[in-house]
Design a protein around this motif. Sequence first.
Motif, PDB file in Angstrom:
ATOM      1  N   GLN A   1       0.827  -1.213   0.000  1.00 59.43           N
ATOM      2  CA  GLN A   1       0.000   0.000   0.000  1.00 59.43           C
ATOM      3  C   GLN A   1       0.860   1.261   0.000  1.00 59.43           C
ATOM      4  O   GLN A   1       0.557   2.241  -0.714  1.00 59.43           O
ATOM      5  CB  GLN A   1      -0.925  -0.015   1.216  1.00 59.43           C
TER       6      GLN A   1
ATOM      7  N   LYS B   1       0.937   4.190  -2.870  1.00 55.35           N
ATOM      8  CA  LYS B   1       0.800   5.620  -2.549  1.00 55.35           C
ATOM      9  C   LYS B   1       2.034   6.386  -3.009  1.00 55.35           C
ATOM     10  O   LYS B   1       1.943   7.495  -3.560  1.00 55.35           O
ATOM     11  CB  LYS B   1       0.593   5.826  -1.049  1.00 55.35           C
TER      12      LYS B   1
ATOM     13  N   GLN C   1      -0.442  15.601   2.380  1.00 61.90           N
ATOM     14  CA  GLN C   1      -0.791  14.193   2.160  1.00 61.90           C
ATOM     15  C   GLN C   1      -0.989  13.429   3.470  1.00 61.90           C
ATOM     16  O   GLN C   1      -1.445  12.286   3.470  1.00 61.90           O
ATOM     17  CB  GLN C   1       0.305  13.495   1.326  1.00 61.90           C
TER      18      GLN C   1
ATOM     19  N   LEU D   1       1.116  12.064   5.450  1.00 59.52           N
ATOM     20  CA  LEU D   1       1.930  10.852   5.431  1.00 59.52           C
ATOM     21  C   LEU D   1       3.253  11.101   6.146  1.00 59.52           C
ATOM     22  O   LEU D   1       3.763  12.225   6.159  1.00 59.52           O
ATOM     23  CB  LEU D   1       2.211  10.413   3.983  1.00 59.52           C
TER      24      LEU D   1
END
Length: 442
Positions: free
Chosen positions: A41, A45, A73, A75
């Motif tokens: 994943q 991304k 984002q 992240l």
Amino acid sequence: MKLHYQLNIAFTTLLLVILSVTGFIIYSLILDLLIQDEQRQLEQKGEILVSVLNQEFDDRQNTQQFREFLQDQDLQLFMFDRQGSRVLYSTMPSQIARGFVATNDFSDENEPLWEYGNDKYVTSRILFYPESAGLELILLTPLNDLQAVQHNFFVRLLVVFLIGAAAAVILSYIFTNKLVTPLTRLKKQLKKIEKRQFDQIEPIKATGEIKEVEQSVFEMADELQQYMKTQQAFFQNASHELKTPLMTIQGYAEGIRDRVFDKEDEEKGLEVMVTEVKRLKTIINEMILLAKLDSEQSVYHPKRIEVASLVNQVLDRTLPLKNEKHVLIHYSSEPGVTLYADEEKLLQALLNVTVNAIRHAHSLVNISVKKSNEVTTIVVEDDGEGITKDLLPHIFHRFVKGNNGETGLGLAISRAIVEQSNGTISVETSDYGGAKFVLTFS
């Protein structure tokens, strides 16, 4: 401990061991699977981000917009320059970013987990295009999040295991109860056999091997009941057979002692006494022999014998009786037939059967020996009146006598010898009209 509980404890223990091993393996594997899935994943991304960054910020001029885009984002990531071996940018606070740099080797591409403090992070690395630029996007996810998923999954799996184990234990109790109940009932029937309550024995419902055991038990009970009846009849008949000559001897002995007989009757009484003593001796000797045949294996000395030689000995020994009765004996045999048996004992068994046939024959006794498929058959039959139907099932029992019988032990002795020689003996009606004795050895 009862068998029912033993089976349930054994099954439950085995189930717990299997579930524990399975749970441990699943618990160990699930984290690896979650890490691999999280890496995929993160890689997806990262590839999307790299693609967007390459398209939207290709000129690399607007650094502020570039950083704002990455910050939006949500992240945890690093922008790493491979060529310069330095971190260009991070969405994490500067203190944490410096901690990551100090703790982990950013140039090691094969390390899937990074550490910071007491926590671990799953990483995924994606190169910018072109690769010659040496820029790399590194995305991170806390391992604690995956461990929480792992724990949640394992708790649910444990609940399923517990429900399945409870259902299995309940089913085990039902099935073992179904299995043990016939055994418990069979035990009660065995207790009745132990107490000799043969008339109170009842059949039980069972299947498979237990049904076979139940049938064997009932067959054993029938045999035991028949044996006990036979023993009772034996003692009754034995006491009667022994009592008759003893009473005759006692009567004549008391008469001679009290001098109630004249000289002629006295001599006659002495002759009767001698005859009865001989008869009594014969009965006792045959009873002792029969007891030895049933209980002592050491009285048998088997060896390979010729059946033709055995029958010839029978013919020689019955010659006087044959001439006296004016009976013709016809003998036929296949050549080379042999048996593994005690020659002396088998000779006595065959002699008893042949003498019995001569006594009851009108004019003919036929003896034949055949061998087929490793089975040897000796048949002795006569043309006499035969054996009555009511006496036929009991003819080999002790003290069972037909017409002109002597002690009633001869055929019982023959059966014991034949059975100890791994054979069987049976009787039926002969085509000649008399009795037909069939001795079979395999």
